[in-house]
Design an enzyme around this catalytic site. Sequence first.
Site, PDB file in Angstrom:
ATOM      1  N   GLY A   1      -2.877   4.597   1.873  1.00 27.33           N
ATOM      2  CA  GLY A   1      -3.472   3.385   2.411  1.00 27.33           C
ATOM      3  C   GLY A   1      -4.111   2.470   1.376  1.00 27.33           C
ATOM      4  N   ILE A   2      -3.919   2.792   0.097  1.00 32.59           N
ATOM      5  CA  ILE A   2      -4.460   1.925  -0.948  1.00 32.59           C
ATOM      6  C   ILE A   2      -3.312   1.207  -1.658  1.00 32.59           C
ATOM      7  CG2 ILE A   2      -6.565   3.284  -1.272  1.00 32.59           C
ATOM      8  CD1 ILE A   2      -5.321   4.508  -3.761  1.00 32.59           C
TER       9      ILE A   2
ATOM     10  N   THR B   1       0.835  -1.206   0.000  1.00 34.22           N
ATOM     11  CA  THR B   1       0.000   0.000   0.000  1.00 34.22           C
ATOM     12  C   THR B   1       0.869   1.255   0.000  1.00 34.22           C
ATOM     13  OG1 THR B   1      -0.165   0.052   2.422  1.00 34.22           O
ATOM     14  CG2 THR B   1      -1.849  -1.199   1.246  1.00 34.22           C
ATOM     15  N   ASP B   2       0.253   2.348  -0.398  1.00 36.76           N
ATOM     16  CA  ASP B   2       0.978   3.618  -0.455  1.00 36.76           C
ATOM     17  C   ASP B   2       0.613   4.498   0.743  1.00 36.76           C
ATOM     18  OD1 ASP B   2      -1.548   4.670  -1.040  1.00 36.76           O
ATOM     19  OD2 ASP B   2      -1.112   4.923  -3.178  1.00 36.76           O
ATOM     20  N   LYS B   3       1.063   5.723   0.729  1.00 38.19           N
ATOM     21  CA  LYS B   3       0.835   6.642   1.841  1.00 38.19           C
ATOM     22  C   LYS B   3      -0.652   6.917   2.073  1.00 38.19           C
ATOM     23  CE  LYS B   3       2.569  11.007   3.652  1.00 38.19           C
ATOM     24  NZ  LYS B   3       3.461  12.138   3.426  1.00 38.19           N
TER      25      LYS B   3
END
Length: 135
Positions: A15-16, A11-13
């Site tokens: 949250g996805i 996930t990225d910053k």
Amino acid sequence: MYRHKVQYYETDKMGITHHSNYIRWMEEARVDFLEKEGWPYQRFEEEGLISPVISVDCRYKKPTTFSDEVDIEVSVLEFNGVKLKIGYLMKVDGTTVCEGESMHCFLDKEGKPVKLSRDFPGFFEMLDQKVEKGT
């Protein structure tokens, strides 16, 4: 069907799931599909066959997040004995989150095209039988 559980590091910053991971999951699902059909990648290598990716397409429909379980359906969309097009349908709880395709060719270890019907008839037959027929 192949199932992948989204990991935190994917996930990225926000949250996805980062978009690049869907391509990795396609690879995982394809390798799993071939293994279940009796053609694990180790067998490819032992028999002197390689199958590079020549194109990839990925269409994102809905984001996934940490711990989602992504079910990936793999299908053989096209196969002409030289090129293979694999389809991927990714769902979470029955909802489509991503659709994609990958195109592959078949070469020997020297990089020369292989005639699967002659050199790998069992593999050729399996793929030919798996092609989704339009109805």
